[in-house]
Design a protein around this motif. Sequence first.
Motif, mmCIF file in Angstrom:
data_model
loop_
_atom_site.group_PDB
_atom_site.id
_atom_site.type_symbol
_atom_site.label_atom_id
_atom_site.label_comp_id
_atom_site.label_asym_id
_atom_site.label_seq_id
_atom_site.Cartn_x
_atom_site.Cartn_y
_atom_site.Cartn_z
ATOM 1 N N GLY A 80 -13.726 153.053 -53.071
ATOM 2 C CA GLY A 80 -13.547 153.100 -51.625
ATOM 3 C C GLY A 80 -14.560 152.243 -50.886
ATOM 4 O O GLY A 80 -15.437 151.613 -51.469
ATOM 5 N N GLN A 81 -14.415 152.244 -49.583
ATOM 6 C CA GLN A 81 -15.227 151.390 -48.722
ATOM 7 C C GLN A 81 -16.688 151.828 -48.674
ATOM 8 O O GLN A 81 -17.008 153.011 -48.700
ATOM 9 C CB GLN A 81 -14.646 151.426 -47.295
ATOM 10 N N LYS A 82 -17.564 150.839 -48.610
ATOM 11 C CA LYS A 82 -18.990 151.055 -48.392
ATOM 12 C C LYS A 82 -19.454 150.052 -47.333
ATOM 13 O O LYS A 82 -18.841 149.000 -47.176
ATOM 14 C CB LYS A 82 -19.772 150.883 -49.696
ATOM 15 N N TYR A 83 -20.551 150.379 -46.633
ATOM 16 C CA TYR A 83 -20.982 149.552 -45.503
ATOM 17 C C TYR A 83 -22.465 149.180 -45.593
ATOM 18 O O TYR A 83 -23.277 149.957 -46.089
ATOM 19 C CB TYR A 83 -20.763 150.290 -44.172
ATOM 20 N N ILE A 84 -22.764 147.986 -45.057
ATOM 21 C CA ILE A 84 -24.148 147.598 -44.783
ATOM 22 C C ILE A 84 -24.263 147.471 -43.262
ATOM 23 O O ILE A 84 -23.418 146.838 -42.618
ATOM 24 C CB ILE A 84 -24.546 146.270 -45.488
ATOM 25 N N VAL A 85 -25.288 148.092 -42.688
ATOM 26 C CA VAL A 85 -25.469 148.082 -41.236
ATOM 27 C C VAL A 85 -26.852 147.527 -40.909
ATOM 28 O O VAL A 85 -27.854 147.917 -41.519
ATOM 29 C CB VAL A 85 -25.311 149.500 -40.638
ATOM 30 N N CYS A 86 -26.885 146.602 -39.955
ATOM 31 C CA CYS A 86 -28.139 146.037 -39.478
ATOM 32 C C CYS A 86 -28.520 146.719 -38.164
ATOM 33 O O CYS A 86 -27.693 146.807 -37.246
ATOM 34 C CB CYS A 86 -28.001 144.532 -39.270
ATOM 35 N N ASN A 87 -29.754 147.182 -38.091
ATOM 36 C CA ASN A 87 -30.233 147.868 -36.892
ATOM 37 C C ASN A 87 -31.007 146.883 -36.015
ATOM 38 O O ASN A 87 -32.177 146.607 -36.236
ATOM 39 C CB ASN A 87 -31.125 149.050 -37.293
ATOM 40 N N THR A 88 -30.315 146.344 -35.002
ATOM 41 C CA THR A 88 -30.954 145.471 -34.024
ATOM 42 C C THR A 88 -31.050 146.193 -32.681
ATOM 43 O O THR A 88 -31.086 145.578 -31.624
ATOM 44 C CB THR A 88 -30.196 144.133 -33.873
ATOM 45 N N ASP A 89 -31.087 147.510 -32.716
ATOM 46 C CA ASP A 89 -31.229 148.284 -31.488
ATOM 47 C C ASP A 89 -32.717 148.413 -31.161
ATOM 48 O O ASP A 89 -33.316 149.482 -31.261
ATOM 49 C CB ASP A 89 -30.591 149.666 -31.636
ATOM 50 N N GLU A 90 -33.282 147.292 -30.777
ATOM 51 C CA GLU A 90 -34.723 147.177 -30.554
ATOM 52 C C GLU A 90 -35.038 147.634 -29.132
ATOM 53 O O GLU A 90 -34.916 146.865 -28.177
ATOM 54 C CB GLU A 90 -35.143 145.728 -30.774
ATOM 55 N N GLY A 91 -35.488 148.898 -28.983
ATOM 56 C CA GLY A 91 -35.699 149.434 -27.646
ATOM 57 C C GLY A 91 -37.055 150.064 -27.409
ATOM 58 O O GLY A 91 -37.300 150.603 -26.331
ATOM 59 N N GLU A 92 -37.946 150.015 -28.404
ATOM 60 C CA GLU A 92 -39.251 150.647 -28.220
ATOM 61 C C GLU A 92 -40.179 149.752 -27.409
ATOM 62 O O GLU A 92 -40.248 148.549 -27.647
ATOM 63 C CB GLU A 92 -39.886 150.949 -29.584
ATOM 64 N N PRO A 93 -40.902 150.313 -26.444
ATOM 65 C CA PRO A 93 -41.820 149.499 -25.646
ATOM 66 C C PRO A 93 -42.799 148.718 -26.512
ATOM 67 O O PRO A 93 -43.387 149.251 -27.445
ATOM 68 C CB PRO A 93 -42.557 150.549 -24.808
ATOM 69 N N GLY A 94 -42.934 147.440 -26.194
ATOM 70 C CA GLY A 94 -43.840 146.573 -26.933
ATOM 71 C C GLY A 94 -43.183 145.788 -28.048
ATOM 72 O O GLY A 94 -43.795 144.885 -28.612
ATOM 73 N N THR A 95 -41.933 146.100 -28.377
ATOM 74 C CA THR A 95 -41.266 145.473 -29.521
ATOM 75 C C THR A 95 -40.278 144.411 -29.047
ATOM 76 O O THR A 95 -39.376 144.713 -28.269
ATOM 77 C CB THR A 95 -40.522 146.534 -30.356
ATOM 78 N N PHE A 96 -40.436 143.164 -29.537
ATOM 79 C CA PHE A 96 -39.515 142.110 -29.111
ATOM 80 C C PHE A 96 -39.352 141.035 -30.188
ATOM 81 O O PHE A 96 -39.147 139.869 -29.899
ATOM 82 C CB PHE A 96 -39.982 141.468 -27.796
ATOM 83 N N LYS A 97 -39.441 141.427 -31.463
ATOM 84 C CA LYS A 97 -39.320 140.464 -32.549
ATOM 85 C C LYS A 97 -37.870 140.225 -32.967
ATOM 86 O O LYS A 97 -37.470 139.080 -33.207
ATOM 87 C CB LYS A 97 -40.126 140.924 -33.767
ATOM 88 N N ASP A 98 -37.090 141.304 -33.080
ATOM 89 C CA ASP A 98 -35.727 141.178 -33.602
ATOM 90 C C ASP A 98 -34.850 140.324 -32.700
ATOM 91 O O ASP A 98 -33.991 139.577 -33.171
ATOM 92 C CB ASP A 98 -35.102 142.557 -33.793
ATOM 93 N N ARG A 99 -35.040 140.441 -31.406
ATOM 94 C CA ARG A 99 -34.221 139.642 -30.488
ATOM 95 C C ARG A 99 -34.489 138.147 -30.664
ATOM 96 O O ARG A 99 -33.588 137.327 -30.494
ATOM 97 C CB ARG A 99 -34.460 140.068 -29.041
ATOM 98 N N ASP A 100 -35.733 137.784 -31.038
ATOM 99 C CA ASP A 100 -36.014 136.371 -31.269
ATOM 100 C C ASP A 100 -35.432 135.879 -32.589
ATOM 101 O O ASP A 100 -35.116 134.695 -32.724
ATOM 102 C CB ASP A 100 -37.528 136.118 -31.225
ATOM 103 N N ILE A 101 -35.291 136.771 -33.552
ATOM 104 C CA ILE A 101 -34.602 136.394 -34.791
ATOM 105 C C ILE A 101 -33.149 136.073 -34.482
ATOM 106 O O ILE A 101 -32.598 135.065 -34.946
ATOM 107 C CB ILE A 101 -34.705 137.516 -35.841
#
Length: 431
Positions: A80-101
């Motif tokens: 059956g189906q399996k998934y890979i999920v990327c977490n780009t829900d970058e919302g913690e104060p001070g964090t802004f690295k993933d959006r630049d990737i």
Amino acid sequence: MAIYQKGVIFADVDTNNPDCWTLESYLKRGGYQALKRILGQKITPEEVINEMKTSGLRGRGGAGFPTGLKWSFMPRTMPGQKYIVCNTDEGEPGTFKDRDIIRYNPHAVIEGMIIAGYSIGASAGYNYIHGEIFELYQRFEQAIEEARKAGYLGKDILGTGFEFELNAHHGYGAYICGDETALLNSIEGKKGQPRFKPPFPAGYGLYGRPTTINNTESLASVPFILRDGGQEFMDQGIPNNGGTKLFSISGHVERPGNYEIPLGTPFSKLLEMAGGMRGGKKMKAVIPGGSSAPVLPAEIMMQCTMDYDSIAKAGSMLGSGAVIVMDEDVCMVKALERLAYFYHEESCGQCTPCREGTGWLYQIIHRIETGRGRPGDLELLDSIGNQMAGRTICALADAAVFPVRSFTKHFRHEFEYHIEHGKCMVDHRWC
């Protein structure tokens, strides 16, 4: 924010080139070579996972769990189906690295997700992107379409028979969806609230199917590891802390921005890269891993190296690598008030200790900050924290308590002064 120091992910990325994110630019930098080698040479999923374990890559979203080990938890032989999920829900104060990737090198994430899908037996993936960076969500959609047209996504990828499809999912700016199970609920169209564990996502995740969830930076590191070797990546860091890591520096420094440096680099060196303290001021404190990480006084932080073990030994967390620097003019009561308000506002309200406790923490700290503090307020904050930490479904309550405990521990004299005098001891203003 600018990329001031480049490592694995941004090694050859010309961030001044507006087309650096495109497939054409990525291919010139050696993009998709790792995927071609894995599929072309029929390297087994077990071999890929072993290479990831050799790399020493630890989750870059905050928990620091070994990525290769996490991949090995997936029941790959389950039908059956399996998934890979990327977490780009970058919302913690001070964090802004993933959006630049996503802004400058989205294809590294895509290639990393395809390789991860191959390794865990998943034929579909989702990238959940924070709601407040919609233009980058659109860019990632464009990158997906480029990869699909070039034959890197879809059925029979590169003529090898391997199938993988990738979708972007747009969030709505809720901090709670950074929790992996709340994120899964949101993708499914449900309220973004964390799930009870067990069952864990590796056994029962997205749509009830086995799911592996990784951070953006973790997945963007995968192509380098599989192209140049896990040991090469490990050697760029230190034992138990392999590779380079992106650090988002903000606050009172001359050059706030993203710095990709080897793990184990002294904090003093990182501060120097960021131009030192703004205006020549004296450093007072540092939050080393995002707003939920315990604050450290300057004298402790200056003895640390930027890796998971050193920061933990000092009494804090490397977390997402968001370094918030505060100078001598900062009122620590006011700083904590702002953090407490954030967690109060972002609690999803599912768990009573978090729903009520975050509000109580904020109200008491606000009372102290506005000159109405009472004897016993600090003991009350500690008591409330004890009733919150470890008593909720997800870690948001703990994230709210950690700053309160560390601020009142290391800078207790400022809180006591506020309570006793009704004014701030830093600038002597009446609250």
